[in-house]
Write an enzyme that holds these catalytic residues in place. Structure first.
Site, PDB file in Angstrom:
ATOM      1  N   LYS A 147     -23.101 -35.106 -27.425  1.00 54.01           N
ATOM      2  CA  LYS A 147     -22.009 -34.230 -26.750  1.00 54.01           C
ATOM      3  C   LYS A 147     -21.922 -34.033 -25.342  1.00 54.01           C
ATOM      4  CE  LYS A 147     -21.456 -29.426 -27.213  1.00 54.01           C
ATOM      5  NZ  LYS A 147     -22.153 -28.749 -26.347  1.00 54.01           N
ATOM      6  N   HIS A 177     -25.732 -30.986 -32.894  1.00 56.79           N
ATOM      7  CA  HIS A 177     -27.041 -30.439 -33.256  1.00 56.79           C
ATOM      8  C   HIS A 177     -26.917 -29.494 -34.237  1.00 56.79           C
ATOM      9  CE1 HIS A 177     -26.687 -27.436 -30.075  1.00 56.79           C
ATOM     10  NE2 HIS A 177     -27.704 -26.779 -30.779  1.00 56.79           N
ATOM     11  N   LYS A 181     -29.390 -28.136 -37.982  1.00 59.80           N
ATOM     12  CA  LYS A 181     -30.434 -27.026 -38.217  1.00 59.80           C
ATOM     13  C   LYS A 181     -30.374 -26.696 -39.660  1.00 59.80           C
ATOM     14  CE  LYS A 181     -28.504 -24.595 -34.061  1.00 59.80           C
ATOM     15  NZ  LYS A 181     -29.803 -23.860 -33.354  1.00 59.80           N
ATOM     16  N   ASP A 234     -17.170 -26.029 -25.384  1.00 54.83           N
ATOM     17  CA  ASP A 234     -18.622 -26.209 -25.349  1.00 54.83           C
ATOM     18  C   ASP A 234     -19.220 -25.691 -26.745  1.00 54.83           C
ATOM     19  OD1 ASP A 234     -21.166 -26.694 -24.069  1.00 54.83           O
ATOM     20  OD2 ASP A 234     -21.567 -24.188 -24.392  1.00 54.83           O
ATOM     21  N   HIS A 239     -19.629 -27.205 -32.545  1.00 51.61           N
ATOM     22  CA  HIS A 239     -20.407 -26.352 -33.361  1.00 51.61           C
ATOM     23  C   HIS A 239     -19.541 -25.457 -34.396  1.00 51.61           C
ATOM     24  CE1 HIS A 239     -22.979 -28.179 -30.498  1.00 51.61           C
ATOM     25  NE2 HIS A 239     -23.147 -27.047 -29.754  1.00 51.61           N
TER      26      HIS A 239
HETATM   27  C1  BG6 Z   1     -24.985 -26.471 -26.625  1.00 48.87           C
HETATM   28  C2  BG6 Z   1     -24.227 -25.608 -25.650  1.00 48.87           C
HETATM   29  O1  BG6 Z   1     -24.226 -27.504 -27.511  1.00 48.87           O
HETATM   30  O2  BG6 Z   1     -25.358 -25.514 -27.643  1.00 48.87           O
HETATM   31  C3  BG6 Z   1     -24.959 -24.518 -24.986  1.00 48.87           C
HETATM   32  O3  BG6 Z   1     -24.014 -26.538 -24.720  1.00 48.87           O
HETATM   33  C4  BG6 Z   1     -25.420 -23.637 -26.037  1.00 48.87           C
HETATM   34  O4  BG6 Z   1     -23.980 -23.903 -24.210  1.00 48.87           O
HETATM   35  C5  BG6 Z   1     -26.239 -24.469 -27.022  1.00 48.87           C
HETATM   36  O5  BG6 Z   1     -26.151 -22.594 -25.434  1.00 48.87           O
HETATM   37  C6  BG6 Z   1     -26.475 -23.492 -28.365  1.00 48.87           C
HETATM   38  O6  BG6 Z   1     -27.455 -24.059 -29.195  1.00 48.87           O
HETATM   39  P1  BG6 Z   1     -28.450 -23.263 -30.037  1.00 48.87           P
HETATM   40  O7  BG6 Z   1     -29.300 -24.427 -30.728  1.00 48.87           O
HETATM   41  O8  BG6 Z   1     -29.538 -22.436 -29.079  1.00 48.87           O
HETATM   42  O9  BG6 Z   1     -27.757 -22.263 -30.813  1.00 48.87           O
END
Ligand code: BG6
Length: 483
Positions: A147, A177, A181, A234, A239
């Site tokens: 991404k 990602h 998880k 973002d 997500h």
């Molecule tokens: C990323 C974003 O994709 O995911 C970030 O660009 C964010 O801004 C992050 O902090 C959060 O991921 P995680 O795994 O820490 O919840």
């Protein structure tokens, strides 16, 4: 409880952007951990490719340093020495011809070939073209794309079209990602491997759903990227959207890549456009010690949001009338991601009203303290009548599963192994990404056209006051943000 580790096939993995932050923090440490777990055959090859001129040994040293820092192993760990033996390096000119022949010469016949594009999206096209042009990839090769996948529908479409010139959809692994998880995958297990929840999983029994991804970090250090994205690009378009899909989708007929992605796509297509009055945007303020968003973003006039809360409606039979409230932001009170499902109250109470809340609530904690909490009503012990009290049935996965439950593999470990296995279930399909942008675009456009600035909020708070009102208006309240 011992989980089985099934080794993947022998592979050659090329990491474009191997000297970059993602490779150092996530990809190389993730591969190392899978290697130590016995999942990666010793014959496999991991080839770093980037602009920097260096030889294999220099890259091995660079990778070892990153793994020591981000996987917390000792410098002289024997596993680390064995692992770096898998590594090699080829300097590549993504926009020119340098290095491609050497890269081709490194690829072994008979191994799975995967190419990880851990580079700026502006280089995706150049790399795809050269891989194809030099005959390095064939119809069995896999590519992994990070991404951001586009910044709106038009750019995402252009990216899909460009990749489709050289690769079939089955070869393209678009990473989100969050899908890697463990607890996010668990959403599907909880919903579809238990009979308990599914009969109640609809608008008849669920009052509303809250999805929260709160972070304590700000954007300092990556302000120039973030300021062009904001929370909606973002976090929400990808997500949060994935979380929403997994909670709201129909049961797929099988845990199969296209069956799962078909159902997610249907949810995205059923999302109603969001009313401007149903969205709150925020920007964190300086707190005396640390700078605020505008300073972190190095843009004093920025109207980009570091927080967003919104009320989302899904227009289908299952969810008509049940709102989904989404919120995510930087510099909030605690780092916590959770999904809270508030059920409706029983239609009739046979007990005298005791003032206690009566609605059951299921909270799935995604991170940290991964687990589930179901609030149920019971009788308060003791004589003196029938008094009710709400108590939690609380389960932490770490307690329930033993040490392995506490040791959740990082998302990237799972996702990279899935690429090698050729399993696309946890990757986004092209049409899914486009549908997500099609829903997000009008929201972004309205902000860009409008003059309204994001609401200020204190660093370390739960977000802007306006976001509280979004809930109060509906006689509901956000769950407290706490670790
Ligand atoms: C990323 C974003 O994709 O995911 C970030 O660009 C964010 O801004 C992050 O902090 C959060 O991921 P995680 O795994 O820490 O919840």
């Amino acid at each position: 409880m011992v989980s089985r580790v099934i080794p993947v096939e022998d592979f050659d993995l090329v990491i474009f952007g191997a000297t970059g932050d993602l490779a150092h923090r996530k990809i190389l440490p993730g591969l190392f951990r899978r290697f130590v777990a016995g999942q990666i055959p010793e014959t496999s090859r991991i080839i770093g490719a980037a602009r920097t001129e260096q030889d294999d040994d220099a890259f091995r040293a660079e990778a070892a340093k990153a793994i020591v820092e981000f996987a917390g192993v000792k410098k002289n760990d024997p596993d680390l020495v064995r692992f770096t033996g898998l590594l090699g390096y080829t300097a590549i000119d993504a926009k020119g011809e340098g290095g491609w022949k050497a890269l081709k010469a490194r690829m072994r016949k008979g191994a799975v070939h995967a190419f990880y594009f851990s580079v700026a999206p502006s280089l995706f096209g150049d790399i795809a073209e050269r891989l194809h042009g030099h005959g390095i990839t064939d119809k069995h090769s896999r590519i992994v794309v990070e991404k951001p996948f586009g910044r709106d529908l038009e750019t995402a479409r252009a990216l899909n079209t460009m990749l489709a010139q050289h690769f079939r959809e089955q070869q393209i692994y678009r990473i989100d990602h969050y899908l890697g998880k463990e607890t996010v995958q668990n959403l599907m297990a909880v919903r579809f491997a238990n009979i308990l929840f599914e009969p109640l999983w609809n608008a008849q029994f669920i009052d509303h759903v809250q999805i929260t991804v709160a972070e304590t970090v700000g954007v300092s250090g990556r302000g120039s990227y973030y300021d062009k994205s904001g929370a909606i690009r973002d976090m929400v378009q990808n997500h949060m959207m994935q979380l929403l899909c997994l909670i709201a989708m129909e049961p797929p007929y099988h845990f199969d890549p296209n069956a799962v992605r078909d159902e997610k796509l249907k949810v995205i297509r059923a999302l109603e456009p969001v009313e401007p009055s149903d969205i709150v945007r925020g920007q964190y303020q300086p707190d005396g010690k640390e700078p605020g968003y505008l300073e972190d973003a190095e843009n004093p006039d920025s109207r980009t949001e570091s927080y967003v809360a919104m009320k989302v409606r899904i227009s289908n039979w299952r969810w008509q009338g049940t709102p989904f409230y989404l919120r995510t932001g930087k510099k909030l009170r605690a780092r916590t991601s959770e999904i809270a499902i508030t059920f409706k109250e029983p239609p009739h109470s046979i007990f005298d009203d005791t003032g206690a809340p009566r609605a059951n609530e299921l909270v799935i904690r995604l991170q940290p303290n991964e687990g589930m909490n179901l609030k149920v009503m019971i009788k308060e012990p003791g004589p003196g009548g029938m008094r009710l009290v709400q108590v939690p049935l609380d389960m932490s996965f770490a307690d329930a599963l033993g040490p392995e439950g506490a040791d959740m593999p990082d998302a990237y470990e799972r996702l990279i192994m899935d690429v090698i296995r050729g399993n696309q279930t946890l990757f986004m399909r092209g049409d899914e990404v486009e549908a997500a942008w099609a829903w997000t675009d009008p929201i972004i456009r309205a902000w860009e056209d409008g003059k309204q600035r994001p609401e200020p909020y204190d660093a370390g708070s739960s977000g802007p006051e306006e976001a509280l009102r979004l809930m109060h208006r509906d006689n509901r309240r956000w769950r407290e943000i706490r670790a």
